[in-house]
Design a protein around this motif. Structure first.
Motif, PDB file in Angstrom:
ATOM      1  N   SER A  38       1.193   3.700   5.964  1.00  0.00           N
ATOM      2  CA  SER A  38       1.722   3.005   7.146  1.00  0.00           C
ATOM      3  C   SER A  38       1.898   3.941   8.326  1.00  0.00           C
ATOM      4  CB  SER A  38       3.054   2.324   6.821  1.00  0.00           C
ATOM      5  OG  SER A  38       4.029   3.272   6.429  1.00  0.00           O
ATOM      6  N   GLU A  39       2.062   5.241   8.070  1.00  0.00           N
ATOM      7  CA  GLU A  39       2.196   6.180   9.189  1.00  0.00           C
ATOM      8  C   GLU A  39       0.890   6.293   9.962  1.00  0.00           C
ATOM      9  OE1 GLU A  39       4.253   9.842   8.519  1.00  0.00           O
ATOM     10  OE2 GLU A  39       5.392   9.016   6.835  1.00  0.00           O
TER      11      GLU A  39
ATOM     12  N   TYR B 254       0.914   4.214  -2.812  1.00  0.00           N
ATOM     13  CA  TYR B 254       0.773   5.630  -2.452  1.00  0.00           C
ATOM     14  C   TYR B 254       1.809   6.492  -3.186  1.00  0.00           C
ATOM     15  CZ  TYR B 254       1.007   9.854   0.440  1.00  0.00           C
ATOM     16  OH  TYR B 254       1.034  11.160   0.879  1.00  0.00           O
TER      17      TYR B 254
ATOM     18  N   THR C   4       0.834  -1.198   0.000  1.00  0.00           N
ATOM     19  CA  THR C   4       0.000   0.000   0.000  1.00  0.00           C
ATOM     20  C   THR C   4       0.869   1.248   0.000  1.00  0.00           C
ATOM     21  OG1 THR C   4      -1.588  -1.274   1.312  1.00  0.00           O
ATOM     22  CG2 THR C   4      -1.994   1.080   1.094  1.00  0.00           C
ATOM     23  N   ASP C   5       1.953   1.240   0.763  1.00  0.00           N
ATOM     24  CA  ASP C   5       2.873   2.377   0.747  1.00  0.00           C
ATOM     25  C   ASP C   5       3.450   2.595  -0.646  1.00  0.00           C
ATOM     26  OD1 ASP C   5       2.506   2.996   3.384  1.00  0.00           O
ATOM     27  OD2 ASP C   5       4.480   2.315   4.067  1.00  0.00           O
ATOM     28  N   HIS C   6       3.811   1.506  -1.323  1.00  0.00           N
ATOM     29  CA  HIS C   6       4.338   1.642  -2.682  1.00  0.00           C
ATOM     30  C   HIS C   6       3.295   2.277  -3.603  1.00  0.00           C
ATOM     31  CE1 HIS C   6       6.456   0.678  -6.414  1.00  0.00           C
ATOM     32  NE2 HIS C   6       5.280   0.257  -6.871  1.00  0.00           N
TER      33      HIS C   6
ATOM     34  N   LYS D 160       2.473   8.555   4.020  1.00  0.00           N
ATOM     35  CA  LYS D 160       2.349   7.140   3.688  1.00  0.00           C
ATOM     36  C   LYS D 160       1.269   6.476   4.541  1.00  0.00           C
ATOM     37  CE  LYS D 160       6.610   5.910   4.366  1.00  0.00           C
ATOM     38  NZ  LYS D 160       7.839   5.070   4.375  1.00  0.00           N
TER      39      LYS D 160
END
Length: 361
Positions: free
Chosen positions: A286-287, A271, A267-269, A284
């Motif tokens: 994940s934050e 983003y 998911t971060d990628h 991101k």
């Protein structure tokens, strides 16, 4: 399943029902709080039953006859009825487990989001009265969280305020969807806003998955669908900006948070390379995920170690899913297998839950 098996007596399932024995691990000196346990309220179920139709409950709707019958046999056993409904049987098992306190929430099949406004509020109030009764009878052994009529957000706010004011509840439990609707919908913003104002902690506990057509065998409606539902719900809430708008919202996601904590890098990628993910958030995903809390109903000690290493020991809490059979019956022995510092162990066993739900130690 053959016709003969479908008519087989209950003895066909010699393993029917979980069994709680004396823990193989010594009782630690710290307070041990189970953040993931369920109490059924028959009065609320009786009120809701005339308004029910099968498609309203994805978990049972997509379950095969084998699983439905097994669950029916299990839940009808007198010892299981007592564990789901009465405090005394629970306390006996808690003493065996080494659990000092349970945070009680309704069984996920008893959200009753599909009720009309009037009956939904009545059902929630019946649940809160019963939960509060058990807590009042055994204040050193139980705390409780509310159930809200989430398909009626304005009423959900009112019921939340009542639960906090009248019963001292420190949180509320929610499904991973509301009658198939997603929790990133802005109509729930007043619920999140009030939860922050009142210092309430949310427990997300899914009830199956709304599109379980391919999960109608092998009990996948629970094994896969439960963590899948949480993964989707949390992903949508993050990407929909719920924590961007309400950064102080506290949430515990049971079953170890679903699948997202173990694969958030994808998911971060996305983003970083896709504009669709950046419409409502400015950092991101994940934050935002790191703001969440996760229970230990993961069945593999290494996964607890991973959660602590990745998200911190303040974000992980002891959970058992009591009295369902899809939870550990010896949670202290399970946690003893995880390589943790004593400080981390104490936080997971009880200190984090006491802080999040306002339990005096």
């Amino acid at each position: 399943m053959t016709a003969a098996e479908s008519e087989a007596p209950a003895e066909w399932w010699p393993e029917l029902g979980p069994r709680w024995e004396r823990s193989a691990a010594p009782k630690p000196p710290c307070l041990c709080i189970d953040v993931h346990s369920h109490l059924s309220v028959p009065a609320a179920s009786a009120l809701a039953k005339p308004h029910f139709s099968p498609e309203m409950d994805p978990r049972s709707f997509f379950s095969p006859p084998e699983s439905l019958r097994y669950n029916r046999e299990l839940r009808s056993r007198p010892e299981m009825v007592a564990r789901f409904e009465q405090a005394e049987a629970r306390i006996e098992d808690m003493d065996k487990q080494g659990i000092d306190m349970q945070i009680l929430s309704v069984s996920p099949g008893e959200y009753f989001y599909w009720l009309d406004a009037e009956h939904a509020v009545k059902a929630c109030r019946l649940q809160h009265e019963r939960l509060a009764e058990v807590v009042a009878q055994h204040p050193e052994r139980f705390a409780a969280v509310a159930n809200l009529p989430m398909d009626h957000p304005e009423l959900a706010v009112e019921v939340m305020v009542e639960a906090r004011r009248d019963f001292g509840m420190g949180g509320f439990e929610i499904n991973a969807d509301v009658n198939g609707g997603d929790l990133d919908d802005r109509r729930y913003d007043p619920v999140w806003e009030k939860a922050v104002q009142l210092g309430m902690t949310v427990i997300m506990h899914p009830q199956g998955f709304t599109h379980g057509q391919r999960m109608d065998d092998y009990y996948l409606v629970n094994v896969v669908c439960m963590p899948l539902a949480s993964t989707l719900a949390v992903s949508r809430m993050i990407l929909g900006g719920v924590w961007h708008r309400h950064p102080e919202l506290r949430m515990v996601v049971v079953h170890g948070g679903g699948y997202l904590p173990y694969y958030f890098a994808r998911t971060d990628h996305a983003y970083g390379v896709r504009p669709e993910l950046r419409r409502h958030i400015d950092r991101k995903p994940s934050e935002y995920l790191r703001k969440l809390h996760f229970d230990t109903t993961v069945f593999e000690p290494g996964m607890v170690e991973y959660l602590v290493e990745t998200f911190g020991d303040t974000q992980v809490l002891l959970g058992t899913d009591y009295p369902f059979d899809m939870g550990p019956t010896d949670p202290l022995a399970f946690l003893a297998e995880a390589r943790l510092t004593e400080q981390s162990r104490r936080r997971i066993l009880g200190a984090n839950a006491a802080r999040l739900f306002g339990i005096g130690v």
